[in-house]
Enzyme design. Structure first.
Site, PDB file in Angstrom:
ATOM      1  N   HIS A 289      -2.708   6.527   4.390  1.00 45.78           N
ATOM      2  CA  HIS A 289      -1.578   5.611   4.617  1.00 45.78           C
ATOM      3  C   HIS A 289      -0.246   6.164   4.112  1.00 45.78           C
ATOM      4  CE1 HIS A 289      -0.522   1.047   5.091  1.00 45.78           C
ATOM      5  NE2 HIS A 289      -0.115   1.803   6.109  1.00 45.78           N
TER       6      HIS A 289
ATOM      7  N   CYS B   4       0.791  -1.239   0.000  1.00 48.93           N
ATOM      8  CA  CYS B   4       0.000   0.000   0.000  1.00 48.93           C
ATOM      9  C   CYS B   4       0.822   1.288   0.000  1.00 48.93           C
ATOM     10  CB  CYS B   4      -0.937   0.022   1.213  1.00 48.93           C
ATOM     11  SG  CYS B   4      -1.997  -1.431   1.347  1.00 48.93           S
TER      12      CYS B   4
END
Length: 590
Positions: free
Chosen positions: A139, A78
């Site tokens: 993130h 990610c």
């Protein structure tokens, strides 16, 4: 004195011409909606060959636009993948990589994050007059020195508006059956702490003023009681649920911990509200799904409705949410002037299982999955672009493209300029999307696993159709021949859990997209030539890499004082979304 009517008339004409020109410039700039799903496998969608999971809205988007079949993520996890998407640069350039096994932002208490000197697509579009919004997963870090500095907040990277989860879903986030009880209990506990604190201040002031006579021991004991109560509360909340599973609106925490199954629906409402507020302007909306990452929080409306358990339910719920966003674009009259892009951040998570139930995605015919920097299953993702009247509907493009291409593409369609002080690895997709060129502008693509180069793809500028791929490093599957790393949950990038190849394994993806049979000098006359060509390109590429701090190595350690808090630390639980949804009396304000 002569009358000045001609001068006034000319001024009016010039003003009108300037206004018309400004409107033409505005009209030529499309709205931009970027949709990214988390952990979605390329084989999970109907338009990419799945005939058992229902994704009618994404399939419709593919019919109405261009479908990219060799769309490549710059990383298989990610944080580095998203940094490359935002900046158009390999993560190794920005430092969003690790030389160890922690290859993503570990939690919200680490100072790691996308460096502030990086230029994102949001910052670029903001300079072009766009209103910019990010809704969903971030993130890319949050705090640096204190729990409230929010140095890595999306606002610092060009996003005017933010609602979403600054971290990522983890197993602890859902289900959370005791959430409501804990929220209620902490509310009472915090009231108790406040009352004791008021008593301490009152008694201290009274004693110093000579109004009351109480022993200092009593006052110190009350202070100690507050600290012990806070320590006991903090010690009982060590789970990531309380410190990482939270939602923010702007700079304010609205849920801690979040009600995960409700988050997706709220985000869709936020997206529709953003579209409505900015429908008369040019805007960028980056909708970053929490779906379909484990633990797969799914509403009751979709639980048990698919043929593939909870994962299939979550994919089908995600598709319905995409449909709501697309419908809103149509309802607000924005369809013809909106560039819509759909993708996943990397391949599906093969090792995500609970017992015998598969909780991760399917990567179709491609070997490997999430966490594998070289194998196609970890980095080949869906890519769909729709822009009515500008991009032909129903077109299929098999040429290699990259998530990094989105930054130069939106720069092109918005009239923006790319930064000239750094290497941009992405390429403008518009000539390829519109059919003005036949081949990808990429000649080589480099596939990293953390900070380690695992493979190189070569796309010759000829009509042979070959796409060569050389693997220098491959993960050791656990168990052998399983196709995944089920012992460690994710494959590693270096050490004893990988195999180093010299000469590298060579495949021609045009003939062997599953990477099942390596070519040899005996089976491929061009073998040695291709290996040498790729080696030279790799050497040239490595010479362009400037050493920077590896954010996901040195800075990826948790620090208690960076843990975000909705209240007064450590009494941090809150649910402001629930408060907003409660019915109010006629004289009450929200």
């Amino acid at each position: 004195m002569r009358p000045r009517r001609p001068l006034v008339f000319m001024s009016l004409v010039c003003a009108l011409l300037n206004t018309c020109q400004a409107h033409r410039v505005h009209d030529n700039k499309p709205n931009i909606v970027l949709i990214m799903v988390d952990d979605l496998g390329i084989g999970d969608l109907g338009c990419y060959g799945n005939d058992t999971i229902r994704t009618p809205h994404i399939d419709r988007l593919a019919r109405e636009g261009v479908r990219l079949t060799q769309h490549i993520s710059a990383a298989s996890l990610c944080s580095p993948s998203r940094s490359a998407f935002l900046t158009g640069r390999y993560p190794i350039r920005s430092g969003m990589v690790s030389s160890g096994n922690r290859r993503v932002i570990q939690n919200l208490a680490v100072p790691a994050g996308l460096p502030l000197n990086e230029t994102t697509l949001a910052a670029l579009l903001k300079k072009q007059g766009y209103s910019t919004g990010l809704i969903g997963k971030w993130h890319q870090g949050l705090n640096c020195d204190s729990r409230s500095d929010q140095c890595h907040h999306p606002h610092n990277y060009g996003f005017d508006y933010y609602y979403g989860m600054p971290f990522t879903l983890v197993d602890s986030c859902w289900p959370d059956p005791s959430r409501n009880t804990e929220l209620a209990f902490e509310s009472q506990l915090w009231l108790c702490v406040q009352l004791v604190a008021i008593a301490v201040l009152t008694l201290t002031f009274g004693k110093l003023s000579g109004w009351v006579s109480v022993p200092w021991l009593l006052i110190f004991s009350m202070i100690l009681f507050i600290f012990l109560l806070g320590y006991a509360w903090f010690s009982s909340h060590t789970s990531p649920l309380y410190w990482d599973c939270l939602l923010m609106r702007g700079h304010e925490i609205t849920e801690q911990p979040m009600k995960a199954e409700r988050a997706g629906s709220i985000m869709v409402k936020e997206a529709i509200s953003f579209l409505e507020r900015h429908r008369k302007e040019t805007f960028l909306l980056f909708f970053s799904f929490l779906h379909v990452h484990i633990p797969l929080p799914t509403t009751d409306d979709f639980t048990g409705t698919s043929k593939h358990g909870l994962y299939g339910d979550n994919v089908e719920e995600m598709d319905s949410m995409v449909g709501k966003i697309l419908d809103a674009i149509d309802d607000f009259g924005l369809r013809n002037n909106t560039f819509v892009y759909f993708t996943s951040d990397h391949g599906g998570h093969l090792e995500a299982r609970r017992g015998h139930a598969q909780l991760g995605g399917w990567n179709g015919i491609y070997k490997g999955g999430k966490g594998m920097g070289g194998w196609e299953g970890g980095i080949r993702v869906p890519g769909i672009v729709r822009w009515p009247g500008k991009v032909p509907a129903g077109r299929l493009i098999k040429e290699p493209t990259s998530l990094m291409d989105i930054l130069p593409t939106v720069a092109s369609v918005s009239g923006g300029s790319l930064p000239q002080d750094r290497v941009i690895d992405g390429r403008d997709l518009m000539p390829l999307l519109q059919g003005n060129v036949r081949h990808s502008e990429h000649e080589f693509l480099f596939h990293y696993c953390g900070s380690y180069l695992h493979a190189v793809r070569w796309i010759p500028k000829d009509d042979s159709g070959s796409v060569w791929k050389a693997h220098y490093v491959t993960p050791v599957f656990q168990p052998p021949a399983s196709g995944g790393c089920y012992v460690t949950s994710l494959c590693r990038c270096f050490g004893e859990q990988v195999t180093y190849h010299n000469p590298p394994l060579l495949f021609d993806l045009s003939r062997d997209p599953s990477e099942s049979t390596p070519l040899t000098p005996a089976t491929e006359p061009l073998h040695d030539f291709v290996i040498k060509k790729v080696a030279n390109a790799l050497k040239e590429h490595q010479e362009t890499i400037v050493p920077v701090t590896y954010q996901l190595s040195e800075l990826n350690q948790g620090r208690t004082w960076l843990k975000p808090c909705c209240g007064v630390f450590p009494f941090c639980l809150c649910d402001k979304e629930e408060e907003l949804s409660q019915p109010r009396g006629p004289n009450e304000k929200r």
